[in-house]
Design a protein around this motif. Structure first.
Motif, PDB file in Angstrom:
ATOM      1  N   UNK A  49      33.278  40.554  30.767  1.00 20.61           N
ATOM      2  CA  UNK A  49      33.827  39.243  31.223  1.00 20.61           C
ATOM      3  C   UNK A  49      32.508  38.485  31.985  1.00 20.61           C
ATOM      4  N   UNK A  50      32.767  37.415  32.369  1.00 13.81           N
ATOM      5  CA  UNK A  50      31.803  36.459  32.977  1.00 13.81           C
ATOM      6  C   UNK A  50      32.743  35.694  33.871  1.00 13.81           C
ATOM      7  N   UNK A  51      32.611  36.043  35.355  1.00 21.46           N
ATOM      8  CA  UNK A  51      33.339  35.423  36.221  1.00 21.46           C
ATOM      9  C   UNK A  51      33.244  33.989  36.411  1.00 21.46           C
ATOM     10  N   UNK A  52      34.302  33.178  36.498  1.00 18.10           N
ATOM     11  CA  UNK A  52      33.962  32.034  36.642  1.00 18.10           C
ATOM     12  C   UNK A  52      33.946  31.338  38.060  1.00 18.10           C
ATOM     13  N   UNK A  53      34.223  32.317  39.120  1.00 19.17           N
ATOM     14  CA  UNK A  53      34.306  31.927  40.452  1.00 19.17           C
ATOM     15  C   UNK A  53      33.255  33.172  41.313  1.00 19.17           C
ATOM     16  N   UNK A  54      32.864  33.016  42.507  1.00 17.95           N
ATOM     17  CA  UNK A  54      31.904  33.896  42.958  1.00 17.95           C
ATOM     18  C   UNK A  54      32.679  35.097  43.583  1.00 17.95           C
ATOM     19  N   UNK A  55      32.151  36.205  43.306  1.00 15.30           N
ATOM     20  CA  UNK A  55      32.785  37.643  43.804  1.00 15.30           C
ATOM     21  C   UNK A  55      32.308  37.762  45.229  1.00 15.30           C
TER      22      UNK A  55
END
Length: 301
Positions: free
Chosen positions: A167-173
């Motif tokens: 997956x590619x997170x759309x928010x900062x981790x």
């Protein structure tokens, strides 16, 4: 509006699959009953994105489809407020499991029709949750959340779909980065507010709603992309894309690039000046950006 933003704001479920029954009177009068939240669908199935379609198979089944032994994971020790006898329910703890047994019609003290939903705990003791509607209405409902529990089938199905997926997170981790590929290590039960916990190989744990009414930012399609978002923006330079992934902005960036990096601002002010159109973006964390004709001129992080 950018394609990526479209992924983040589209509703989570299709009208063809979901209809909701209002169960506001079904929680024995307990204030603040914990339950999975569901959205009111307003979009046809063929209009949904890949991300929105992915978890539709995990939606809880109607009570008419419940089989004996169906599991519900307890999320809160307050479960004793919903079940009887209370002295047995008081022994239940977060993480314990209830096993559905049967439903039967009943009459309340006030003479109204009710439905008794019978569960067993792990040692076979019987517990009852009383719903203040008739059994025919229960059978005809699409959803019946049980207070202070998570439908375990939701967790199992979500694990089947997501575990091992990239997956590619759309928010900062926690590392401050977004749009960088991660893998799903496991799916476990969350809490009553966010029933699904997604454990990533980045070390982050993301809490999800299956679908959202009041917390739409916590649905899967607003948190993850199934493909590399970089491919959607070939016109953005590698240097600027690196800054975006790190949640940074710099002068000369476009509004699109700044929105990808920091998200949508809390407020936008526009002023027409002699030298062009000035925009002032403000964020809730105190960050502000100033644009001149769509190009970032000054900012405070």
């Amino acid at each position: 509006m950018t394609k990526l933003n479209n992924l983040r704001i589209i509703p989570a479920v299709a009208a063809a699959l979901i209809s909701l029954l209002s169960l506001s009177g079904c929680f024995t009068g307990i204030e603040g009953t914990d339950k999975i939240k569901y959205s009111t669908p307003d979009k046809a199935l063929d209009k949904l994105s890949e991300e929105e379609l992915l978890l539709i198979p995990t939606l809880p089944r109607s009570p008419r489809e419940w089989n004996v032994g169906k599991e519900f994971i307890i999320t809160n020790g307050r479960i004793e407020l919903a079940l009887s006898p209370s002295h047995i329910a008081a022994q239940l703890q977060s993480g314990d499991t209830l096993y559905f047994q049967s439903m039967s019609s009943g009459i309340s003290i006030a003479g109204d029709s009710v439905t008794n939903i019978i569960f067993n705990n792990s040692i076979g003791q019987q517990l009852t949750y009383q719903v203040d509607i008739s059994i025919s209405k229960v059978y005809n409902s699409e959803r019946l959340p049980i207070p202070f529990t998570i439908d375990a089938e939701v967790i199992y199905k979500t694990r089947e779909i997501l575990k091992g997926r990239e997956l590619w997170p759309l928010r900062a981790g926690s590392n401050g980065k977004r749009y960088n590929k991660v893998s799903v290590c496991d799916i476990i039960a969350g809490n009553s507010e966010y029933p699904i916990s997604v454990i990533l190989d980045s070390g982050d744990t993301i809490m999800l709603l299956i679908e959202g009414r009041n917390s739409t930012s916590r649905i899967f399609s607003n948190l993850f992309s199934l493909s590399d978002p970089r491919k959607l923006y070939p016109h953005i330079s590698d240097e600027n894309w690196l800054a975006i992934c790190n949640g940074k902005v710099k002068t000369g960036m476009t509004r699109e690039e700044c929105r990808l990096s920091l998200g949508t601002p809390a407020s936008v002010e526009r002023i027409t000046a002699y030298n062009g159109l000035i925009e002032h973006w403000s964020y809730e964390n105190g960050v502000y950006l100033n644009f001149l004709d769509g190009i970032l001129s000054t900012f405070r992080e």
